[in-house]
Scaffold this motif. Structure first.
Motif, PDB file in Angstrom:
ATOM      1  N   ASP A   1       0.840  -1.190   0.000  1.00 51.83           N
ATOM      2  CA  ASP A   1       0.000   0.000   0.000  1.00 51.83           C
ATOM      3  C   ASP A   1       0.880   1.248   0.000  1.00 51.83           C
ATOM      4  N   ASP A   2       0.503   2.242  -0.778  1.00 54.40           N
ATOM      5  CA  ASP A   2       1.246   3.501  -0.834  1.00 54.40           C
ATOM      6  C   ASP A   2       1.331   4.193   0.516  1.00 54.40           C
ATOM      7  N   SER A   3       0.267   4.132   1.294  1.00 50.61           N
ATOM      8  CA  SER A   3       0.188   4.929   2.518  1.00 50.61           C
ATOM      9  C   SER A   3       0.952   4.342   3.695  1.00 50.61           C
ATOM     10  N   ASN A   4       1.021   3.010   3.804  1.00 50.22           N
ATOM     11  CA  ASN A   4       1.632   2.468   5.030  1.00 50.22           C
ATOM     12  C   ASN A   4       2.628   1.329   4.789  1.00 50.22           C
ATOM     13  N   ARG A  27       6.423  -2.995 -15.437  1.00 48.64           N
ATOM     14  CA  ARG A  27       5.746  -1.751 -15.836  1.00 48.64           C
ATOM     15  C   ARG A  27       4.731  -2.022 -16.948  1.00 48.64           C
ATOM     16  N   GLU A  28       5.114  -2.814 -17.972  1.00 55.57           N
ATOM     17  CA  GLU A  28       4.217  -3.089 -19.092  1.00 55.57           C
ATOM     18  C   GLU A  28       2.983  -3.887 -18.675  1.00 55.57           C
ATOM     19  N   GLU A  29       3.171  -4.870 -17.797  1.00 56.69           N
ATOM     20  CA  GLU A  29       2.072  -5.792 -17.484  1.00 56.69           C
ATOM     21  C   GLU A  29       1.222  -5.384 -16.286  1.00 56.69           C
ATOM     22  N   THR A  30       1.755  -4.520 -15.413  1.00 60.39           N
ATOM     23  CA  THR A  30       0.984  -4.134 -14.226  1.00 60.39           C
ATOM     24  C   THR A  30       0.864  -2.626 -14.037  1.00 60.39           C
ATOM     25  N   GLY A  31       1.720  -1.851 -14.691  1.00 63.42           N
ATOM     26  CA  GLY A  31       1.728  -0.409 -14.471  1.00 63.42           C
ATOM     27  C   GLY A  31       2.476  -0.006 -13.213  1.00 63.42           C
ATOM     28  N   LEU A  32       3.040  -0.968 -12.495  1.00 60.30           N
ATOM     29  CA  LEU A  32       3.750  -0.682 -11.246  1.00 60.30           C
ATOM     30  C   LEU A  32       5.221  -0.372 -11.509  1.00 60.30           C
ATOM     31  N   ALA A  33       5.790   0.451 -10.626  1.00 61.53           N
ATOM     32  CA  ALA A  33       7.227   0.727 -10.660  1.00 61.53           C
ATOM     33  C   ALA A  33       7.878  -0.070  -9.533  1.00 61.53           C
ATOM     34  N   VAL A  34       8.909  -0.812  -9.865  1.00 58.22           N
ATOM     35  CA  VAL A  34       9.615  -1.633  -8.886  1.00 58.22           C
ATOM     36  C   VAL A  34      10.410  -0.737  -7.939  1.00 58.22           C
ATOM     37  N   THR A  35      10.283  -1.008  -6.619  1.00 58.88           N
ATOM     38  CA  THR A  35      11.040  -0.248  -5.623  1.00 58.88           C
ATOM     39  C   THR A  35      12.202  -1.048  -5.056  1.00 58.88           C
ATOM     40  N   ASP A  36      12.176  -2.364  -5.216  1.00 61.74           N
ATOM     41  CA  ASP A  36      13.244  -3.220  -4.707  1.00 61.74           C
ATOM     42  C   ASP A  36      13.339  -4.434  -5.620  1.00 61.74           C
ATOM     43  N   LEU A  37      14.556  -4.838  -5.936  1.00 62.74           N
ATOM     44  CA  LEU A  37      14.786  -5.930  -6.876  1.00 62.74           C
ATOM     45  C   LEU A  37      15.839  -6.867  -6.296  1.00 62.74           C
ATOM     46  N   GLU A  38      15.477  -8.148  -6.166  1.00 57.52           N
ATOM     47  CA  GLU A  38      16.408  -9.121  -5.592  1.00 57.52           C
ATOM     48  C   GLU A  38      16.387 -10.398  -6.430  1.00 57.52           C
ATOM     49  N   LEU A  39      17.573 -10.861  -6.798  1.00 57.57           N
ATOM     50  CA  LEU A  39      17.683 -12.098  -7.555  1.00 57.57           C
ATOM     51  C   LEU A  39      17.364 -13.271  -6.652  1.00 57.57           C
ATOM     52  N   MET A  40      16.388 -14.078  -7.057  1.00 58.47           N
ATOM     53  CA  MET A  40      16.081 -15.294  -6.316  1.00 58.47           C
ATOM     54  C   MET A  40      17.103 -16.338  -6.756  1.00 58.47           C
ATOM     55  N   PRO A  41      17.676 -17.061  -5.843  1.00 64.18           N
ATOM     56  CA  PRO A  41      18.743 -17.987  -6.246  1.00 64.18           C
ATOM     57  C   PRO A  41      18.200 -19.218  -6.967  1.00 64.18           C
ATOM     58  N   LYS A  42      17.516 -18.986  -8.077  1.00 60.53           N
ATOM     59  CA  LYS A  42      16.971 -20.104  -8.843  1.00 60.53           C
ATOM     60  C   LYS A  42      16.878 -19.711 -10.315  1.00 60.53           C
ATOM     61  N   ALA A  83       6.871  -3.499  -5.029  1.00 57.15           N
ATOM     62  CA  ALA A  83       6.316  -2.356  -5.733  1.00 57.15           C
ATOM     63  C   ALA A  83       5.222  -1.756  -4.873  1.00 57.15           C
ATOM     64  N   LYS A  84       5.046  -0.442  -4.992  1.00 56.70           N
ATOM     65  CA  LYS A  84       3.991   0.247  -4.246  1.00 56.70           C
ATOM     66  C   LYS A  84       2.909   0.697  -5.193  1.00 56.70           C
ATOM     67  N   GLY A  85       1.693   0.751  -4.651  1.00 57.88           N
ATOM     68  CA  GLY A  85       0.587   1.280  -5.426  1.00 57.88           C
ATOM     69  C   GLY A  85      -0.411   0.218  -5.810  1.00 57.88           C
ATOM     70  N   GLN A  86      -1.275   0.600  -6.696  1.00 58.34           N
ATOM     71  CA  GLN A  86      -2.344  -0.265  -7.164  1.00 58.34           C
ATOM     72  C   GLN A  86      -2.032  -0.700  -8.590  1.00 58.34           C
ATOM     73  N   PRO A  87      -1.899  -2.009  -8.822  1.00 58.18           N
ATOM     74  CA  PRO A  87      -1.646  -2.438 -10.201  1.00 58.18           C
ATOM     75  C   PRO A  87      -2.839  -2.122 -11.086  1.00 58.18           C
ATOM     76  N   GLU A  88      -2.543  -1.900 -12.366  1.00 56.45           N
ATOM     77  CA  GLU A  88      -3.608  -1.687 -13.338  1.00 56.45           C
ATOM     78  C   GLU A  88      -4.286  -3.032 -13.552  1.00 56.45           C
ATOM     79  N   VAL A  89      -5.403  -3.235 -12.886  1.00 47.81           N
ATOM     80  CA  VAL A  89      -6.085  -4.532 -12.928  1.00 47.81           C
ATOM     81  C   VAL A  89      -7.106  -4.510 -14.063  1.00 47.81           C
ATOM     82  N   ASP A  90      -6.958  -5.485 -14.963  1.00 44.88           N
ATOM     83  CA  ASP A  90      -7.965  -5.711 -15.991  1.00 44.88           C
ATOM     84  C   ASP A  90      -8.196  -7.207 -16.058  1.00 44.88           C
ATOM     85  N   GLU A  91      -8.709  -7.694 -17.152  1.00 46.49           N
ATOM     86  CA  GLU A  91      -9.017  -9.117 -17.223  1.00 46.49           C
ATOM     87  C   GLU A  91      -7.760  -9.997 -17.204  1.00 46.49           C
TER      88      GLU A  91
END
Length: 150
Positions: A58-61, A100-115, A137-145
């Protein structure tokens, strides 16, 4: 180069006349990415992809509200956000772009999963090697079908 019909993926492809058309783990149903250089040296390699576990807060908390998934068009199943790495692009940049293309969200943290997933038969379309990242990521994803938050 010549045009060859690839019965495994159902398309016409351009490869040099001596391009090897199989690779370790190939079959009549699984293709790789083949290319030939000007020197007629040819190579078939898996396609490189990324998959992303997106923890949305959530953006707020900063409280986690779920994980963003997409509903695949080809089989109707839910999947992680992901896609192919473009030529000249790092896997990290591919993660940022696909999220960004699939959800409209901006990534705030990126970590490689060891797989890394590399089973030649995991993708019916072609041999794909996928690197998995965990992102926030923070915010509300662009939700569609096609997008859903669980």
């Amino acid at each position: 180069s010549t045009h060859n019909y690839d019965k495994r993926v159902g398309i016409e492809t351009k490869y040099g006349p001596d391009c090897p058309y199989s690779f370790a783990g190939s079959s009549d149903k699984i293709a790789g990415s083949c290319w030939c250089g000007r020197d007629q040296y040819c190579m078939c390699t898996p396609s490189l992809a990324i998959d992303t576990i997106i923890e949305v807060s959530d953006d707020s908390n900063d409280e986690s509200v779920g994980v963003a998934l997409i509903k695949r068009k080809d089989n109707g199943k839910f999947a992680l956000v992901g896609g192919f790495v473009e030529v000249g692009e790092t896997v990290e940049d591919a993660v940022l772009r696909e999220v960004r293309e699939e959800t409209g969200l901006a990534v705030t943290d990126l970590e490689l999963m060891p797989k890394v997933y590399s089973d030649p038969s995991r993708d019916q379309r072609r041999h794909t090697v996928s690197v998995v990242y965990i992102t926030k990521a923070k915010g509300q994803p662009e939700v569609d079908e096609l997008n859903v938050l669980v």
